[in-house]
Scaffold this motif. Structure first.
Motif, PDB file in Angstrom:
ATOM      1  N   ARG A  13       0.844  -1.198   0.000  1.00 46.06           N
ATOM      2  CA  ARG A  13       0.000   0.000   0.000  1.00 46.06           C
ATOM      3  C   ARG A  13       0.880   1.248   0.000  1.00 46.06           C
ATOM      4  N   GLU A  14       0.500   2.240  -0.793  1.00 46.57           N
ATOM      5  CA  GLU A  14       1.209   3.517  -0.901  1.00 46.57           C
ATOM      6  C   GLU A  14       2.653   3.354  -1.395  1.00 46.57           C
ATOM      7  N   ALA A  15       2.945   2.284  -2.098  1.00 47.54           N
ATOM      8  CA  ALA A  15       4.305   2.035  -2.587  1.00 47.54           C
ATOM      9  C   ALA A  15       4.314   2.067  -4.116  1.00 47.54           C
ATOM     10  N   ASP A  16       5.485   2.158  -4.683  1.00 45.87           N
ATOM     11  CA  ASP A  16       5.687   2.099  -6.123  1.00 45.87           C
ATOM     12  C   ASP A  16       6.450   0.828  -6.442  1.00 45.87           C
ATOM     13  N   ARG A  17       6.264   0.339  -7.650  1.00 47.33           N
ATOM     14  CA  ARG A  17       6.980  -0.860  -8.076  1.00 47.33           C
ATOM     15  C   ARG A  17       7.315  -0.717  -9.546  1.00 47.33           C
ATOM     16  N   LEU A  18       8.578  -0.903  -9.896  1.00 40.26           N
ATOM     17  CA  LEU A  18       9.023  -0.851 -11.276  1.00 40.26           C
ATOM     18  C   LEU A  18       8.776  -2.217 -11.918  1.00 40.26           C
ATOM     19  N   VAL A  19       8.096  -2.228 -13.028  1.00 43.39           N
ATOM     20  CA  VAL A  19       7.810  -3.473 -13.744  1.00 43.39           C
ATOM     21  C   VAL A  19       8.397  -3.344 -15.135  1.00 43.39           C
TER      22      VAL A  19
END
Length: 133
Positions: A13-19
């Motif tokens: 939650r409230e995080a970013d993730r590089l895909v």
């Protein structure tokens, strides 16, 4: 065509993730990305467009003052370090040694004796490093 190397990316939650997305071919690629939350309770399709980045020539201005090296600091004297920093270390070292010796006198076991020896060696090395600097 675009594809993901792996599926089911978990994002806090409230995080970013590089895909990482692999694109074959040239030009813009359009499609949908399925986003699932709440262990499948909510599902949404998000329209995405992947566009080739434009090549730009960016230059960096370097100031004239960066072309000359900065002066080196004066070396510190090799004498005793100032007493303000040394005194607390000496007090803590003395407390550590007294605690180790007290534990040996109180418990008189091999394990405590070995532990005290480790403390004595550690304090000795620390004091040597402090006074040799």
């Amino acid at each position: 065509m675009a594809s993901l190397a792996a599926t089911n990316h978990y994002v806090e939650r409230e995080a970013d993730r590089l895909v990482r997305v692999e694109v074959t071919g040239d030009g813009t690629v359009r499609g949908n990305l399925k986003v699932v939350s709440g262990y499948g309770a909510q599902t949404r399709l998000v329209d995405i467009s992947l566009v080739e980045p434009r090549e730009t020539e960016e230059t960096v201005q370097v100031g004239e003052d960066l072309s000359t090296p900065s002066p080196r600091p004066e070396p510190q004297s090799r004498g005793l370090p100032d007493a303000v920093g040394t005194l607390p270390v000496m007090v803590l070292a003395t407390l550590a040694l007294l605690t180790a010796l007290g534990a040996v006198a109180l418990f008189q076991t091999t394990a405590v004796l070995l532990g005290a020896a480790v403390v004595v060696v550690g304090v000795s090395v620390a004091l040597y490093s402090l006074l040799a600097a």
